[in-house]
Structures are given as C-alpha cells and as structure tokens.
Design an enzyme around this catalytic site. Sequence first.
Site, mmCIF file in Angstrom:
data_model
loop_
_atom_site.group_PDB
_atom_site.id
_atom_site.type_symbol
_atom_site.label_atom_id
_atom_site.label_comp_id
_atom_site.label_asym_id
_atom_site.label_seq_id
_atom_site.Cartn_x
_atom_site.Cartn_y
_atom_site.Cartn_z
ATOM 1 C CB SER A 153 -0.772 0.523 0.867
ATOM 2 O OG SER A 153 -1.695 1.550 1.159
ATOM 3 C CE1 TYR A 166 -3.790 -2.031 5.054
ATOM 4 C CE2 TYR A 166 -2.777 -1.015 4.751
ATOM 5 C CZ TYR A 166 -3.136 -1.746 4.150
ATOM 6 O OH TYR A 166 -3.493 -1.896 2.743
#
Length: 258
Positions: A153, A166
């Site tokens: 990401s 995350y």
Amino acid sequence: MTHPTTSTSSTTAAAGQAGVAIITGASRGIGADIARRLAHDGYAVVVNYASRSTDADALVASLAADGHRAIAVKADVAQSADVQRLFDEAESQLGKVDVLVNNAGILTTMPLAQTSDELYESTFGVNVRGTFNTLREAGKRLNDGGRIVNFSSTTLALNLPGYAIYNGTKAAVEAFTRVFAKELRGRQIRVNVVAPGPVATDLFLNGKTEEQVQQFAKMPPLERLGQTDDIAKVVAFLVSQESGWVNGQVLRANGGLA
C-alpha cells in the site's frame, strides 16, 4: 467449500487457455475486478473468499455466463491448512496454478498505543501470515514460469497517523517479495508487488467522512481516487509477458501521490 461454474469446458492451459490464477480476497472490490480482468485475458480463475459466499458465487456465475472458467473456494489465508486446500481445489478442478495474486487484506486504522492484541493479531494474521502461507504453498506448487503479485500500500510511504500496524504488515509483504523473488532463481517465476494509493473501495471508504474522502482524492496530482479497474490493469500487466523483465519490484499505482 467450492462452487464451480456450469461451463462445459474441462481442459486447461494446454488447450489455449492462458493458465490458472488464484486471486485471494476476490469476492468484491479490487479482487473481484482482478478476477474479471484475468478471466477476460484467458485465465481460469479461482475466486477465493473468507466469508462473503454470496458475492463470490455471484461473481463466478457472471464469469461463467460470459464463457469463462471460474470456481469459488472458501479459505482463510491465515490458516495454512485452508491455503493447502485452496491449491488442492484449484489443481483438481482447473489444473496446476500459474498465477497467484495475494489481494486479501484487512485494514482498521487505530493509533498504535490504542491497538488491542486482537486487532494486532488479526491484521498480521491476514496481511502477513496469509501472504506467507500462500507464498510457501506457491513455492512448492506453482508452475515454472509462473507469476506472483503481492499487495502492499502507498500508506507505507505516507506515514499517516493511525496506520502503524497496517503499515507494519505491508512492510513485511514488501520484504517477503524481494527475498522470495531471489529464492525462486532457476524456475523463471516472477514475484512483484503492487502498492495502490487510495482506491474507492469499501475497505477504504468505510469509517471516513465525505470531507476525508475528498481530502484523499485531492492528494495525488491526478486529483482523484483510484478505481478498482486501475489496479486490475496493473496486475494484468505484472502477470503478462509484457512485464517479463520485471521481478522483485514494487509498483506504486497511486496517481503520483508518493
């Protein structure tokens, strides 16, 4: 649990099919669009899902209606036995696997100091252990000349508050990718990462106000959120022969955000 299409074809890549592709977390969002794109490109696709059987079955039915070969397989990628069964089902119904797309992932934003043990374990379980499980299985069972696309990401490059856990999972995925690409030397298997920027999916939109969504949309120089097909096109490139000299790399598909 496996749900095959009603397609009458029973042959595999030898009959002109591009190959067999497993897409994890493919019942909706980016994963579903990747499944559609790879099916369009000639792959028989395995639509993996953890809980949304209705969505997975609907996607498989729509692919079958368009003449594509697809099955839906329920498997929790965080469980190694489920991942072994995922590959078993793919091989028994469609043939040996040529492409693995590790799209499954979960995201809950939370300051690190407020993160519970349960949230930490579940996020690392799916995003890291899930990728580890599928890579390990692919290392044993993927056809020579195969392709693997993992998901990171662009949040990893932004260091936004609330994304520590995350981001930690995605840093691990990028590290896995670079090393695994070298460990597969001699088998002509390419391993790469796509790292999307903000994409208009439920995973991204949930919990955000309209003001926050618009703020994210304005961040890239292209001044919009990514769409699921933007990412599906990048994945299609990374599994194609057009990217035959790309290996062990991170492709940041984010509109120039970072």
